[in-house]
Design a protein around this motif. Structure first.
Motif, PDB file in Angstrom:
ATOM      1  N   VAL A 442       0.863  -1.187   0.000  1.00 49.73           N
ATOM      2  CA  VAL A 442       0.000   0.000   0.000  1.00 49.73           C
ATOM      3  C   VAL A 442       0.897   1.234   0.000  1.00 49.73           C
ATOM      4  O   VAL A 442       2.067   1.161   0.380  1.00 49.73           O
ATOM      5  N   ASP A 443       0.326   2.344  -0.420  1.00 45.17           N
ATOM      6  CA  ASP A 443       1.068   3.601  -0.393  1.00 45.17           C
ATOM      7  C   ASP A 443       0.470   4.461   0.702  1.00 45.17           C
ATOM      8  O   ASP A 443      -0.709   4.814   0.636  1.00 45.17           O
ATOM      9  N   LEU A 444       1.277   4.776   1.704  1.00 45.25           N
ATOM     10  CA  LEU A 444       0.746   5.505   2.858  1.00 45.25           C
ATOM     11  C   LEU A 444       1.509   6.811   3.065  1.00 45.25           C
ATOM     12  O   LEU A 444       2.667   6.942   2.656  1.00 45.25           O
ATOM     13  N   VAL A 445       0.844   7.731   3.739  1.00 42.92           N
ATOM     14  CA  VAL A 445       1.411   9.059   3.937  1.00 42.92           C
ATOM     15  C   VAL A 445       2.025   9.169   5.334  1.00 42.92           C
ATOM     16  O   VAL A 445       1.421   8.725   6.317  1.00 42.92           O
ATOM     17  N   VAL A 446       3.204   9.763   5.404  1.00 40.76           N
ATOM     18  CA  VAL A 446       3.848   9.955   6.715  1.00 40.76           C
ATOM     19  C   VAL A 446       3.159  11.130   7.414  1.00 40.76           C
ATOM     20  O   VAL A 446       3.115  12.232   6.866  1.00 40.76           O
ATOM     21  N   ALA A 462      10.594   5.306  14.273  1.00 38.12           N
ATOM     22  CA  ALA A 462       9.436   4.780  13.549  1.00 38.12           C
ATOM     23  C   ALA A 462       8.597   5.944  13.031  1.00 38.12           C
ATOM     24  O   ALA A 462       8.688   7.059  13.546  1.00 38.12           O
ATOM     25  N   LEU A 463       7.797   5.638  12.002  1.00 43.07           N
ATOM     26  CA  LEU A 463       6.942   6.670  11.406  1.00 43.07           C
ATOM     27  C   LEU A 463       5.476   6.276  11.565  1.00 43.07           C
ATOM     28  O   LEU A 463       5.137   5.089  11.505  1.00 43.07           O
ATOM     29  N   LEU A 464       4.646   7.279  11.741  1.00 45.58           N
ATOM     30  CA  LEU A 464       3.200   7.037  11.811  1.00 45.58           C
ATOM     31  C   LEU A 464       2.627   7.263  10.405  1.00 45.58           C
ATOM     32  O   LEU A 464       2.863   8.311   9.800  1.00 45.58           O
ATOM     33  N   MET A 465       1.918   6.248   9.902  1.00 43.50           N
ATOM     34  CA  MET A 465       1.486   6.273   8.511  1.00 43.50           C
ATOM     35  C   MET A 465      -0.040   6.299   8.408  1.00 43.50           C
ATOM     36  O   MET A 465      -0.745   5.660   9.195  1.00 43.50           O
ATOM     37  N   ALA A 466      -0.529   7.010   7.363  1.00 41.28           N
ATOM     38  CA  ALA A 466      -1.974   7.124   7.196  1.00 41.28           C
ATOM     39  C   ALA A 466      -2.391   6.799   5.770  1.00 41.28           C
ATOM     40  O   ALA A 466      -1.614   6.949   4.827  1.00 41.28           O
ATOM     41  N   LEU A 523       4.649  13.257   2.393  1.00 38.73           N
ATOM     42  CA  LEU A 523       5.509  12.211   1.826  1.00 38.73           C
ATOM     43  C   LEU A 523       4.796  10.855   1.791  1.00 38.73           C
ATOM     44  O   LEU A 523       4.251  10.390   2.803  1.00 38.73           O
ATOM     45  N   VAL A 524       4.827  10.212   0.624  1.00 32.61           N
ATOM     46  CA  VAL A 524       4.173   8.904   0.472  1.00 32.61           C
ATOM     47  C   VAL A 524       5.243   7.804   0.372  1.00 32.61           C
ATOM     48  O   VAL A 524       6.201   7.934  -0.388  1.00 32.61           O
TER      49      VAL A 524
END
Ligand code: ATP
Length: 594
Positions: A442-446, A462-466, A523-524
């Motif tokens: 999947v392509d997620l946004v930071v 770590a990054l939180l992704m949406a 950023l994706v």
């Protein structure tokens, strides 16, 4: 006076036991056999009868390969290799091959000395203990020596035992029945024998105590450091309401970590680790030995924990399969380095001379909290006390999302003792019925980040992704990802993300997670995971499948692809995630282990 028993007498019983199809008769035969067994060798007779020579925790196994045993048969019988192989092909049972071919033995065996149980046992012990260079030849030689003094019938059983194929159908539990009948006055005393067995894991030892000290001795059997206690096990239910009602309305629920169960015995500076099956696995885990010496403050203790593989970089728990890399005999130091583990303690059974197994769980947990020094690698199992099924369910989804199997829900009552060796309702496991495997990326946004620790300090850990919800034009969170980043990525990310830093959560971002740094959704990144799970924390698909529940990615990792070509609004949508979840949803089929 020396008490001995001829091996031929034992074999006579084996013949009868093998011939019977009645369980009662089998027990009766066993009772007769144990009655005739001299005190000096009863433990050995018991081990042999279940096809072993030691209790499991000693860690020495016979395991002679059929091929090797056939070599011994060839040498003793004087027959050709071809014939031996042919017979083996026809009969398929090494015992029968030996019996048949030894009948054709050429030497006169008139003055053959009769074998005693003790002698057979000692030879088998020698075979088991022979290791190193030339071990195979030495094992064959010892076996040849033993078979040369054996009658064909004796050879049949020696060969079966030595290759681990006795299979009389007698297990530890059958022996306990027989001992209870013989020394306890009937099956009613069985519970006492069972407890002695459950706290020692040594059926031969229990038999020896029974014959030498009787029922009183059995009652007096105590927990000892170095002898594993058989594990308490859980029943299973799959709804929070059912579990709570079974528990009488209130319970303590703990994360069910997905690693390897360990029973740890500590005495001063000495640490022994036993597996769920009571094998000594200390040599595989020198790191755990060290951690326990530093992290357990009691001098003498028996504790239980789950050892879980963790990501070297992030400290996040990893799937159970990663632990398989630790199941090796060589290059252990390398495995320790590459596949570190964290320990999650969930029980304590013995501390400084005191047996705690009959204390309720609340008391045991209180003591556990006192003697476990929490650190990077040492934790207590995460737990809540609750009387609310919604809270229980939420905790369950949280556990699964964070890489656990589910929960072990435990009774809080006075009766909640540690029931060694029993599967019962004092513990109930709560696992998923369904899972949805993730096959596509999947392509997620930071949208946020967390500071790194250890090797990653000063960088993002770590990054939180949406994902994207086009209907409401918002970015609901889906996961926190720490895996898959190379050193180069870790250098690069702060440089890219710095320009998007904001002081608080962006107004279009929805999440139940508190990030340490927030970003404008720009950023994706491409992400893959093991599964899509239900989540009480992440907001993607919130309330669409279940109330107060969203979707999350379990075990997420960055694939390495920066999607600079995608605008945040081009990220994977909620609908796409939901479709992925539904299309892969499958019932979990369990393969039971005893
Ligand atoms: P499973 O394959 O589900 O682990 P099991 O037969 O080994 O089954 P169960 O009694 O069914 O064991 O489930 C309990 C198991 O869960 C324990 O053996 C232990 O390995 C693991 N476990 C993980 N976390 C906990 C915990 N907090 N408390 C108790 N057991 C836990």
């Amino acid at each position: 006076m020396i008490f001995r028993m001829l091996f031929s007498q034992l074999v006579e019983y084996y013949e009868k036991i093998e011939a019977t199809t009645s369980r009662i008769e089998m027990t009766n035969l066993l009772v007769e056999l144990l009655k005739k067994s001299p005190q000096e060798v009863i433990d050995k007779i018991v081990y042999l009868t279940i096809g072993e020579i030691y209790p499991p925790f000693i860690g020495i196994e016979l395991g002679v390969a059929d091929k090797l045993a056939l070599r011994a048969v060839k040498l003793v019988s004087g027959q050709s290799e071809k014939l031996v192989k042919e017979e083996y092909g026809k009969l398929g049972d090494i015992g029968l091959v030996g019996e048949k071919l030894l009948q054709r033995r050429s030497q006169i065996t008139l003055h053959m000395k009769e074998l005693t149980v003790q002698e057979v046992y000692q030879s088998l012990e020698k075979i088991a203990k022979t290791t190193g260079e030339g071990a195979m030849d030495t094992k064959v030689q010892i076996l040849v020596g033993l078979l040369s003094s054996a009658t064909p019938k004796e050879a049949k059983y020696i060969l079966r035992i030595v290759t681990g194929k006795l299979r009389l159908g007698i297990a530890d539990m059958t022996i306990l029945d027989a001992l209870a009948i013989l020394y306890g006055g009937g099956k009613e005393a069985r519970e006492l024998f069972e407890r002695a067995y459950n706290i020692t894991s040594d059926i031969g030892y229990v038999a020896k105590i029974a014959v030498s000290e009787g029922l009183e001795g059995i009652k007096n059997v105590k927990i000892t450091i170095g002898r594993p206690i058989r594990p308490m096990l859980a029943e299973r239910l799959s709804s929070a309401e059912e579990i709570l009602s079974k528990m009488g309305g209130v319970c303590i629920a703990e994360y069910k970590y997905d690693g390897e169960r360990m029973q740890i015995h500590k005495k001063g500076n000495e640490v022994i680790i036993f597996s769920r099956r009571q094998e000594n696995i200390t040599s595989q885990y020198p790191d755990v030995v060290k951690i326990v010496k530093e992290g357990i403050t009691a001098d003498t203790a028996i504790l239980e924990c789950e050892a879980v593989a963790i990501d070297r970089e992030t400290g996040d728990v990893l799937p159970f399969q990663e632990l398989m890399h630790r199941k090796r005999k060589h290059e252990i130091d390398k495995a320790v380095e590459e596949y570190p583990v964290s320990l999650y303690f969930f029980d304590v059974l013995y501390v400084d001379g005191k047996d705690l197994t009959l204390q309720p769980l609340e008391e045991r947990r209180r003591i556990l909290e006192q003697i476990v020094k929490i650190s990077d690698r040492v934790n207590l199992s995460k737990a809540i006390i609750t009387d609310n099924s919604l809270e229980l369910e939420r905790f369950f989804h949280e556990a699964v999302e964070l890489g656990c199997e589910g929960l072990v829900v435990k009774s809080l009552g006075r009766e909640a003792i540690y029931r060694a060796g029993a599967r019962g309702w004092l513990w109930i496991k709560y696992k998923r019925d369904y899972k949805s495997e993730m096959i596509d990326t999947v392509d997620l946004v930071v949208v946020g980040a967390f500071h790194g620790r250890g090797r990653r300090s000063g960088k993002y850990g770590a990054l939180l992704m949406a994902a994207y919800d086009p209907e409401r034009d918002v970015f609901p969170s889906v996961c926190k990802v720490g895996s898959g980043f190379t050193d180069e990525d870790l250098e690069k990310l702060p440089m890219i993300l710095d320009q998007y830093k904001i002081a608080h959560r962006h107004a279009r971002v929805e999440t139940g997670m508190e990030a340490e740094i927030w970003f404008e959704p720009k950023l994706v990144l491409e992400i893959i995971g093991a599964e899509i799970t239900l989540s009480p924390i992440h907001r993607a698909g919130w309330n669409l499948i279940k109330e107060d529940t969203g979707l999350a990615i379990r075990f997420p990792r960055f694939t390495g692809r920066y999607r600079f070509d995608k605008a945040p609004e081009d990220a994977t949508t909620i609908k796409e995630l939901l479709d992925m979840y539904n299309s892969q949803l499958k019932k979990i089929v369990e393969t039971p282990i005893s």
